[in-house]
Motif scaffolding. Structure first.
Motif, PDB file in Angstrom:
ATOM      1  N   THR A   1       0.829  -1.207   0.000  1.00  0.00           N
ATOM      2  CA  THR A   1       0.000   0.000   0.000  1.00  0.00           C
ATOM      3  C   THR A   1       0.859   1.251   0.000  1.00  0.00           C
ATOM      4  O   THR A   1       1.803   1.364   0.767  1.00  0.00           O
ATOM      5  N   THR A   2       0.521   2.180  -0.900  1.00  0.00           N
ATOM      6  CA  THR A   2       1.234   3.449  -0.946  1.00  0.00           C
ATOM      7  C   THR A   2       0.310   4.529  -0.415  1.00  0.00           C
ATOM      8  O   THR A   2      -0.794   4.698  -0.922  1.00  0.00           O
ATOM      9  N   ALA A   3       0.744   5.234   0.607  1.00  0.00           N
ATOM     10  CA  ALA A   3      -0.024   6.382   1.093  1.00  0.00           C
ATOM     11  C   ALA A   3       0.317   7.563   0.197  1.00  0.00           C
ATOM     12  O   ALA A   3       1.482   7.903   0.026  1.00  0.00           O
ATOM     13  N   THR A   4      -0.696   8.178  -0.416  1.00  0.00           N
ATOM     14  CA  THR A   4      -0.415   9.220  -1.410  1.00  0.00           C
ATOM     15  C   THR A   4      -0.632  10.630  -0.864  1.00  0.00           C
ATOM     16  O   THR A   4      -0.439  11.602  -1.569  1.00  0.00           O
ATOM     17  N   GLY A   5      -1.041  10.739   0.401  1.00  0.00           N
ATOM     18  CA  GLY A   5      -1.440  12.045   0.942  1.00  0.00           C
ATOM     19  C   GLY A   5      -0.361  13.103   0.959  1.00  0.00           C
ATOM     20  O   GLY A   5      -0.669  14.298   0.993  1.00  0.00           O
ATOM     21  N   ASP A   6       0.911  12.690   0.961  1.00  0.00           N
ATOM     22  CA  ASP A   6       1.962  13.712   0.959  1.00  0.00           C
ATOM     23  C   ASP A   6       2.806  13.633  -0.318  1.00  0.00           C
ATOM     24  O   ASP A   6       3.946  14.072  -0.345  1.00  0.00           O
TER      25      ASP A   6
ATOM     26  N   SER B   1       4.175  22.165 -22.311  1.00  0.00           N
ATOM     27  CA  SER B   1       4.251  23.597 -22.021  1.00  0.00           C
ATOM     28  C   SER B   1       2.879  24.001 -21.497  1.00  0.00           C
ATOM     29  O   SER B   1       1.852  23.592 -22.028  1.00  0.00           O
ATOM     30  N   HIS B   2       2.877  24.773 -20.451  1.00  0.00           N
ATOM     31  CA  HIS B   2       1.641  25.227 -19.830  1.00  0.00           C
ATOM     32  C   HIS B   2       0.750  24.064 -19.376  1.00  0.00           C
ATOM     33  O   HIS B   2      -0.480  24.150 -19.432  1.00  0.00           O
ATOM     34  N   ALA B   3       1.351  22.978 -18.942  1.00  0.00           N
ATOM     35  CA  ALA B   3       0.530  21.842 -18.508  1.00  0.00           C
ATOM     36  C   ALA B   3       0.086  22.027 -17.057  1.00  0.00           C
ATOM     37  O   ALA B   3       0.743  22.703 -16.274  1.00  0.00           O
ATOM     38  N   SER B   4      -1.038  21.419 -16.734  1.00  0.00           N
ATOM     39  CA  SER B   4      -1.503  21.416 -15.351  1.00  0.00           C
ATOM     40  C   SER B   4      -2.193  20.081 -15.097  1.00  0.00           C
ATOM     41  O   SER B   4      -2.340  19.274 -16.020  1.00  0.00           O
ATOM     42  N   LEU B   5      -2.600  19.844 -13.864  1.00  0.00           N
ATOM     43  CA  LEU B   5      -3.250  18.568 -13.571  1.00  0.00           C
ATOM     44  C   LEU B   5      -4.192  18.689 -12.386  1.00  0.00           C
ATOM     45  O   LEU B   5      -4.122  19.645 -11.612  1.00  0.00           O
ATOM     46  N   VAL B   6      -5.090  17.720 -12.291  1.00  0.00           N
ATOM     47  CA  VAL B   6      -5.994  17.628 -11.136  1.00  0.00           C
ATOM     48  C   VAL B   6      -5.934  16.184 -10.614  1.00  0.00           C
ATOM     49  O   VAL B   6      -5.443  15.287 -11.306  1.00  0.00           O
ATOM     50  N   TYR B   7      -6.431  15.994  -9.385  1.00  0.00           N
ATOM     51  CA  TYR B   7      -6.374  14.666  -8.773  1.00  0.00           C
ATOM     52  C   TYR B   7      -7.760  14.071  -8.545  1.00  0.00           C
ATOM     53  O   TYR B   7      -8.720  14.793  -8.279  1.00  0.00           O
ATOM     54  N   SER B   8      -7.814  12.755  -8.600  1.00  0.00           N
ATOM     55  CA  SER B   8      -9.037  12.035  -8.233  1.00  0.00           C
ATOM     56  C   SER B   8      -9.234  12.169  -6.717  1.00  0.00           C
ATOM     57  O   SER B   8      -8.283  12.398  -5.983  1.00  0.00           O
ATOM     58  N   PRO B   9     -10.490  12.015  -6.250  1.00  0.00           N
ATOM     59  CA  PRO B   9     -10.775  12.209  -4.823  1.00  0.00           C
ATOM     60  C   PRO B   9      -9.968  11.276  -3.914  1.00  0.00           C
ATOM     61  O   PRO B   9      -9.682  11.621  -2.780  1.00  0.00           O
ATOM     62  N   ASP B  10      -9.565  10.093  -4.417  1.00  0.00           N
ATOM     63  CA  ASP B  10      -8.798   9.168  -3.573  1.00  0.00           C
ATOM     64  C   ASP B  10      -7.291   9.423  -3.663  1.00  0.00           C
ATOM     65  O   ASP B  10      -6.503   8.684  -3.088  1.00  0.00           O
ATOM     66  N   GLU B  11      -6.915  10.472  -4.373  1.00  0.00           N
ATOM     67  CA  GLU B  11      -5.500  10.855  -4.511  1.00  0.00           C
ATOM     68  C   GLU B  11      -4.645   9.753  -5.137  1.00  0.00           C
ATOM     69  O   GLU B  11      -3.459   9.653  -4.875  1.00  0.00           O
ATOM     70  N   ARG B  12      -5.274   8.902  -5.922  1.00  0.00           N
ATOM     71  CA  ARG B  12      -4.474   7.874  -6.579  1.00  0.00           C
ATOM     72  C   ARG B  12      -4.155   8.269  -8.017  1.00  0.00           C
ATOM     73  O   ARG B  12      -3.077   7.971  -8.521  1.00  0.00           O
ATOM     74  N   PHE B  13      -5.098   8.909  -8.680  1.00  0.00           N
ATOM     75  CA  PHE B  13      -4.917   9.232 -10.094  1.00  0.00           C
ATOM     76  C   PHE B  13      -4.755  10.734 -10.307  1.00  0.00           C
ATOM     77  O   PHE B  13      -5.408  11.541  -9.635  1.00  0.00           O
TER      78      PHE B  13
ATOM     79  N   ILE C   1      -2.637   9.386 -14.820  1.00  0.00           N
ATOM     80  CA  ILE C   1      -1.471   8.745 -14.214  1.00  0.00           C
ATOM     81  C   ILE C   1      -1.870   8.033 -12.934  1.00  0.00           C
ATOM     82  O   ILE C   1      -2.598   8.594 -12.110  1.00  0.00           O
ATOM     83  N   ASP C   2      -1.404   6.823 -12.783  1.00  0.00           N
ATOM     84  CA  ASP C   2      -1.611   6.061 -11.562  1.00  0.00           C
ATOM     85  C   ASP C   2      -0.385   6.284 -10.675  1.00  0.00           C
ATOM     86  O   ASP C   2       0.704   5.790 -10.968  1.00  0.00           O
ATOM     87  N   ILE C   3      -0.585   7.040  -9.612  1.00  0.00           N
ATOM     88  CA  ILE C   3       0.544   7.396  -8.743  1.00  0.00           C
ATOM     89  C   ILE C   3       1.063   6.172  -7.996  1.00  0.00           C
ATOM     90  O   ILE C   3       2.252   6.051  -7.719  1.00  0.00           O
ATOM     91  N   VAL C   4       0.163   5.266  -7.661  1.00  0.00           N
ATOM     92  CA  VAL C   4       0.562   4.089  -6.891  1.00  0.00           C
ATOM     93  C   VAL C   4       1.441   3.173  -7.745  1.00  0.00           C
ATOM     94  O   VAL C   4       2.496   2.720  -7.319  1.00  0.00           O
ATOM     95  N   LYS C   5       0.990   2.929  -8.981  1.00  0.00           N
ATOM     96  CA  LYS C   5       1.777   2.072  -9.865  1.00  0.00           C
ATOM     97  C   LYS C   5       2.874   2.823 -10.600  1.00  0.00           C
ATOM     98  O   LYS C   5       3.692   2.226 -11.299  1.00  0.00           O
ATOM     99  N   ARG C   6       2.841   4.138 -10.491  1.00  0.00           N
ATOM    100  CA  ARG C   6       3.846   4.996 -11.128  1.00  0.00           C
ATOM    101  C   ARG C   6       3.875   4.798 -12.635  1.00  0.00           C
ATOM    102  O   ARG C   6       4.936   4.627 -13.244  1.00  0.00           O
ATOM    103  N   GLU C   7       2.693   4.769 -13.227  1.00  0.00           N
ATOM    104  CA  GLU C   7       2.631   4.577 -14.675  1.00  0.00           C
ATOM    105  C   GLU C   7       1.406   5.278 -15.253  1.00  0.00           C
ATOM    106  O   GLU C   7       0.509   5.703 -14.518  1.00  0.00           O
ATOM    107  N   ILE C   8       1.416   5.381 -16.585  1.00  0.00           N
ATOM    108  CA  ILE C   8       0.280   5.972 -17.280  1.00  0.00           C
ATOM    109  C   ILE C   8      -0.847   4.949 -17.310  1.00  0.00           C
ATOM    110  O   ILE C   8      -0.658   3.805 -17.731  1.00  0.00           O
ATOM    111  N   ALA C   9      -2.034   5.366 -16.843  1.00  0.00           N
ATOM    112  CA  ALA C   9      -3.174   4.451 -16.790  1.00  0.00           C
ATOM    113  C   ALA C   9      -4.104   4.652 -17.972  1.00  0.00           C
ATOM    114  O   ALA C   9      -4.985   3.833 -18.213  1.00  0.00           O
TER     115      ALA C   9
END
Lengths: 382, 108
Positions: A22-27, A60-72, A85-93
């Motif tokens: 399990t990866t805690a993604t909160g920080d 250039s000028h990229a931005s991002l938002v997160y899913s409510p569970d902070e995984r994607f 992006i799947d932060i837990v798997k560290r790959e493009i989903a």
């Protein structure tokens, strides 16, 4: 019976193994590496880079938002790419190229819809956050900017060319659009307050900003600081300011002036000017520390090696320093004790204590621009 | 009115003629100009010059312009749009170098 026990034991071991992973993604957070089309996964607590994820196109000028569970994370690239992006798997989903030229996006309050605002073709497209299938398309006939989410499964966005703001209500079976004309000439960006009530768009084509009270049944444009630069020569604008991170100190907020070396203070209720602070250059970001006590400002080319810190009680610059060439973005830790600053041409992210202003760490990154911590998942409009 | 147009035209030609040569740019300066084009022009025109808030600056998009004209657009901006005048930051030789760089596109 024995076989069943073995089977159960195996299942339990598998479950235990999964838990250990399990990866805690909160920080955690992601940093855009604009030239290489990659993002850097970072750990706020360890002040470290964990992994690089590549293959995201023109960032250039990229931005991002997160899913409510902070995984994607949903990354909005300049080339119209929408990458999950799947932060837990560290790959493009998942990844779709949804338009020719895009400028940013938002995620609905329930986390089910991801919207992207596009320059080409001008408009907003809405996608299923799970599958990235398109669920709605709102052509506007204009370069579209200032897209934010607001409560009630709604998105708000504004047109650079036509000066209209649209509210797209996605809560029913069919989307409902409310159009608000006459927001002003060439709106360049917009923000919404954390409570989702006040939407403010900055204008490039005229001195001033325009607000909407989204709690009103029928929101009407409210002019803010009309003609704020009157009597002053407007300077060439080498980088459009960004409206994000909104400084509330008591009842005021602070906004970057366009074409002038100052930030503007406005009473959040009356929307009347309450002061100005002279700055080192033309501000790009004027961002409040989460507690609102300080505002950190970076600047447009060629003054973009400098950061100033303004105290919100006195409206005075209390600290100025030069992190390095091309300071592009700043992100506070959720409680504001540290700030992460991307210094593009130094190839570094620099981390500072916001109380002592001491530099705590440098992290290598390839032309870093936007820094986004996962805590944004729980903020309206970010 | 025709006279004003003629004067404007003459001024324009004179300005174009007065532009320095891109050859005056040193290799070090050229490297920093290339960086400026990719990173700072790229903020509006896109890192790959396919456009953004600013128009596309790919070779196909601008091949019908003379370098001198592009250099003047860089130096003086386009009034009524977000394109700023770069004259306070760039010399005429710099602007001409950038114009030629853009016209050469990917071949550079």
């Amino acid at each position: 019976m024995k076989r069943m026990t073995l089977g159960l034991a195996a299942a339990l071991m598998l479950a235990a193994a999964a838990r250990a992973d399990t990866t805690a993604t909160g920080d955690l957070g992601l940093v855009i590496e604009r030239t290489t089309g990659s993002v850097l996964l970072v750990d706020q607590s360890d002040r470290a880079a964990l992994a690089r994820i590549e293959g995201l196109g023109d960032l250039s000028h990229a931005s991002l938002v997160y899913s409510p569970d902070e995984r994607f994370a949903y990354v909005f690239g300049r080339d119209g790419g929408l990458t999950k992006i799947d932060i837990v798997k560290r790959e493009i989903a998942g990844r779709v190229v949804q338009a020719g030229n895009a400028i940013g996006g938002a995620i609905s309050d329930d986390g089910e819809l991801v919207a992207v605002s596009n320059y080409e073709p001008g408009g907003v497209r809405v996608f299923d956050a799970d599958t990235l299938d398109m669920v709605a398309d709102f052509p506007t006939g204009s370069k579209t900017i200032g897209l934010v989410d607001v409560p009630g499964r709604k998105f708000v966005f504004t047109m650079w060319d036509s000066g209209e703001t649209w509210i797209a209500d996605m809560s029913g079976a069919e989307p409902r659009i409310t159009k608000i004309p006459d927001m002003g000439k060439n709106p360049y960006d917009a923000l919404v307050t954390a409570n989702g009530r006040t939407y403010i768009t900055g204008l490039f084509g005229e001195d001033g900003l325009t607000a909407l009270d989204l709690w009103e049944q029928d929101p009407q444009p409210i002019r803010v600081l009309p003609g704020y630069g009157r009597g002053e020569q407007k300077m060439p604008v080498y980088k459009m300011p960004h409206l994000e991170g909104w400084a509330l100190a008591g009842d005021e907020f602070v906004l970057p002036a366009v074409g002038h070396h100052e930030v503007l203070w406005v009473d959040a209720r009356s929307l009347k000017e309450t002061g100005r602070t002279r700055t080192h250059g033309q501000p790009v970001f004027a961002m409040a520390r989460p507690d609102g006590r300080q505002v950190w400002v970076n600047f447009a080319h060629p003054e973009n090696d400098t950061v100033q810190v303004i105290d919100t009680l006195t409206k005075q610059v209390i600290h100025e320093f030069k992190p390095g060439p091309a300071v592009l973005h700043m992100e506070f830790t959720p409680r504001g004790h540290e700030v992460w600053i991307s210094v593009r041409d130094a190839g570094k992210i620099m981390i500072y204590d916001t109380h002592s202003f001491e530099k705590l760490r440098e992290i290598d990154a390839d032309s870093p621009s936007g820094i986004f911590f996962t805590a944004r998942a729980h903020r309206t409009g970010l | 009115m025709p006279r004003i147009a003629a004067i404007f035209c003459a001024l324009f030609l004179a300005a174009a003629a007065a532009l320095a040569s891109a050859q005056q740019v040193t290799p070090e300066r050229a490297a920093s100009l290339e960086h400026l084009v990719v990173q700072d022009c790229g903020s509006c025109h896109g890192l790959t010059m396919k456009g953004g808030l600013g128009s596309p600056l790919t070779r196909e998009a601008i091949s019908h312009y003379d370098p001198d004209v592009l250099a003047l657009v860089i130096l003086d901006g386009v009034p009524g749009t977000a394109m700023p005048p770069w004259r306070p930051l760039l010399s005429e030789a710099d602007a001409l170098w950038i114009a030629e760089y853009l016209l050469e596109g990917d071949s550079k």
